[in-house]
Design an enzyme around this catalytic site. Structure first.
Site, PDB file in Angstrom:
ATOM      1  N   TRP A  27     -20.885  26.709 -11.895  1.00 21.94           N
ATOM      2  CA  TRP A  27     -19.705  26.810 -11.989  1.00 21.94           C
ATOM      3  C   TRP A  27     -18.514  25.874 -13.499  1.00 21.94           C
ATOM      4  CZ3 TRP A  27     -14.861  24.590  -8.904  1.00 21.94           C
ATOM      5  CH2 TRP A  27     -15.414  24.428  -7.312  1.00 21.94           C
ATOM      6  N   SER A  61     -22.404  21.025  -9.004  1.00 24.35           N
ATOM      7  CA  SER A  61     -22.810  20.009  -9.683  1.00 24.35           C
ATOM      8  C   SER A  61     -23.308  18.477  -8.862  1.00 24.35           C
ATOM      9  CB  SER A  61     -21.758  18.707 -10.528  1.00 24.35           C
ATOM     10  OG  SER A  61     -21.002  19.422 -12.018  1.00 24.35           O
ATOM     11  N   TYR A  62     -22.314  18.936  -7.565  1.00 24.67           N
ATOM     12  CA  TYR A  62     -23.552  18.680  -6.792  1.00 24.67           C
ATOM     13  C   TYR A  62     -24.281  18.477  -6.369  1.00 24.67           C
ATOM     14  CZ  TYR A  62     -23.257  15.680  -2.234  1.00 24.67           C
ATOM     15  OH  TYR A  62     -23.188  15.413  -1.233  1.00 24.67           O
ATOM     16  N   GLU A  63     -24.934  19.847  -6.134  1.00 23.58           N
ATOM     17  CA  GLU A  63     -26.679  20.120  -6.351  1.00 23.58           C
ATOM     18  C   GLU A  63     -28.178  19.537  -7.112  1.00 23.58           C
ATOM     19  OE1 GLU A  63     -23.921  22.227  -5.203  1.00 23.58           O
ATOM     20  OE2 GLU A  63     -23.844  21.475  -3.415  1.00 23.58           O
ATOM     21  N   SER A  90      -6.625  19.173  -8.394  1.00 22.39           N
ATOM     22  CA  SER A  90      -5.245  18.546  -8.378  1.00 22.39           C
ATOM     23  C   SER A  90      -5.787  17.349  -6.732  1.00 22.39           C
ATOM     24  CB  SER A  90      -3.942  19.586  -7.321  1.00 22.39           C
ATOM     25  OG  SER A  90      -4.927  20.204  -6.522  1.00 22.39           O
ATOM     26  N   THR A  91      -7.214  17.208  -6.612  1.00 22.11           N
ATOM     27  CA  THR A  91      -7.712  15.983  -5.744  1.00 22.11           C
ATOM     28  C   THR A  91      -8.389  15.386  -6.121  1.00 22.11           C
ATOM     29  OG1 THR A  91      -9.506  17.961  -5.036  1.00 22.11           O
ATOM     30  CG2 THR A  91      -7.175  18.277  -3.803  1.00 22.11           C
ATOM     31  N   HIS A  93     -11.087  15.192  -5.302  1.00 19.98           N
ATOM     32  CA  HIS A  93     -13.050  15.868  -4.731  1.00 19.98           C
ATOM     33  C   HIS A  93     -13.943  15.981  -6.579  1.00 19.98           C
ATOM     34  CE1 HIS A  93     -15.440  19.649  -4.397  1.00 19.98           C
ATOM     35  NE2 HIS A  93     -15.768  19.226  -3.265  1.00 19.98           N
ATOM     36  N   ARG A 132     -16.349  20.124 -26.216  1.00 22.95           N
ATOM     37  CA  ARG A 132     -18.054  18.871 -26.065  1.00 22.95           C
ATOM     38  C   ARG A 132     -18.673  20.615 -25.776  1.00 22.95           C
ATOM     39  NH1 ARG A 132     -13.956  16.632 -25.369  1.00 22.95           N
ATOM     40  NH2 ARG A 132     -13.832  13.975 -25.491  1.00 22.95           N
TER      41      ARG A 132
HETATM   42  O1  LIG Z   1     -20.097  21.871 -10.648  1.00 22.13           O
HETATM   43  C1  LIG Z   1     -18.950  21.919 -10.415  1.00 22.13           C
HETATM   44  N1  LIG Z   1     -18.668  21.712  -8.836  1.00 22.13           N
HETATM   45  C2  LIG Z   1     -17.743  22.021  -8.359  1.00 22.13           C
HETATM   46  N2  LIG Z   1     -17.838  21.817  -7.319  1.00 22.13           N
HETATM   47  C3  LIG Z   1     -19.015  22.228  -6.640  1.00 22.13           C
HETATM   48  C4  LIG Z   1     -19.690  21.148  -6.357  1.00 22.13           C
HETATM   49  O2  LIG Z   1     -20.515  20.403  -7.228  1.00 22.13           O
HETATM   50  C5  LIG Z   1     -20.697  21.634  -4.778  1.00 22.13           C
HETATM   51  O3  LIG Z   1     -21.364  22.914  -5.514  1.00 22.13           O
HETATM   52  C6  LIG Z   1     -20.255  22.245  -3.609  1.00 22.13           C
HETATM   53  O4  LIG Z   1     -19.008  21.255  -3.348  1.00 22.13           O
HETATM   54  C7  LIG Z   1     -21.072  22.018  -2.036  1.00 22.13           C
HETATM   55  O5  LIG Z   1     -21.695  21.004  -1.587  1.00 22.13           O
HETATM   56  C8  LIG Z   1     -16.360  22.023  -9.063  1.00 22.13           C
HETATM   57  N3  LIG Z   1     -15.138  21.441  -8.177  1.00 22.13           N
HETATM   58  O6  LIG Z   1     -15.027  21.791  -7.637  1.00 22.13           O
HETATM   59  O7  LIG Z   1     -14.184  21.562  -9.390  1.00 22.13           O
HETATM   60  C9  LIG Z   1     -16.095  21.741 -10.803  1.00 22.13           C
HETATM   61  O8  LIG Z   1     -15.426  21.555 -11.376  1.00 22.13           O
HETATM   62  N4  LIG Z   1     -17.516  21.452 -11.437  1.00 22.13           N
END
Ligand SMILES: O=c1[nH]c(NC[C@H](O)[C@H](O)[C@H](O)CO)c([N+](=O)[O-])c(=O)[nH]1
Length: 160
Positions: A27, A61-63, A90-91, A93, A132
């Site tokens: 992302w 980033s979640y992974e 806007s959420t 998340h 950054r």
């Molecule tokens: O690395 C990011 N993942 C984001 N979402 C994806 C998340 O990290 C997972 O890949 C996804 O939810 C599937 O697990 C982002 N937003 O949603 O905004 C973001 O800004 N940056």
């Protein structure tokens, strides 16, 4: 020389022989690519061999936490730099991912006993993230460089 927090590296540690894993999200690619480049160039500047820098990407980033564990287990590295860029939407998340990923990466260090550098930008605007990542001339610096320097220092001082 530690990283002063202002981005200047005021002491250089010898990175020769250190194996470094970089796992990065996909992302916000423009920002991520510059952060990864900054970290890699600083590692090379500190003497880490190019062949000792293993780079893998994940969707977001979640992974990063799971990929960090796999990087340690599969590639026998001394330190991992997870790199991501979260930008507030806007959420809620953003908040949930920032909170879960930061806690998971912190906890991983104690479970694995090796350094995990926090390379996740948690920004309210894209401009904050660009600054950054060193993408706005004269505004801040590429934080990837700090993470590369930090990785070498942590292994030299606290590595297993
Ligand atoms: O690395 C990011 N993942 C984001 N979402 C994806 C998340 O990290 C997972 O890949 C996804 O939810 C599937 O697990 C982002 N937003 O949603 O905004 C973001 O800004 N940056």
């Amino acid at each position: 020389m530690a990283v002063t927090g202002l981005g200047e590296v005021d002491q250089k540690y010898d990175g020769k022989g250190i194996r470094v894993g970089i796992v990065h999200a996909r992302w916000n690619k423009k920002i991520i690519d510059n952060l990864v480049l900054g970290a890699k160039n600083k590692l090379l500047e500190f003497g880490v061999m190019d062949s000792d820098i293993i780079i893998e990407s994940v969707p977001g980033s979640y992974e990063l936490p799971l990929a960090t564990v796999t990087m340690f287990n599969k590639h026998n590295v001394d330190v991992v730099i997870p790199i991501g860029c979260l930008i507030k939407g806007s959420t809620m998340h953003f908040e949930y991912i920032c909170d879960s990923v930061s806690h998971a990466l912190m906890d991983l260090q104690f479970k694995i006993g090796k350094p995990v550098i926090f390379g996740v930008l948690t920004c309210l605007t894209e401009e904050q993230a660009e600054a950054r990542a060193g993408l706005i001339p004269g505004v801040m610096h590429n934080h990837g460089e700090d993470w590369g320097a930090c990785a070498v220092e942590m292994v030299v001082k606290f590595g297993g």
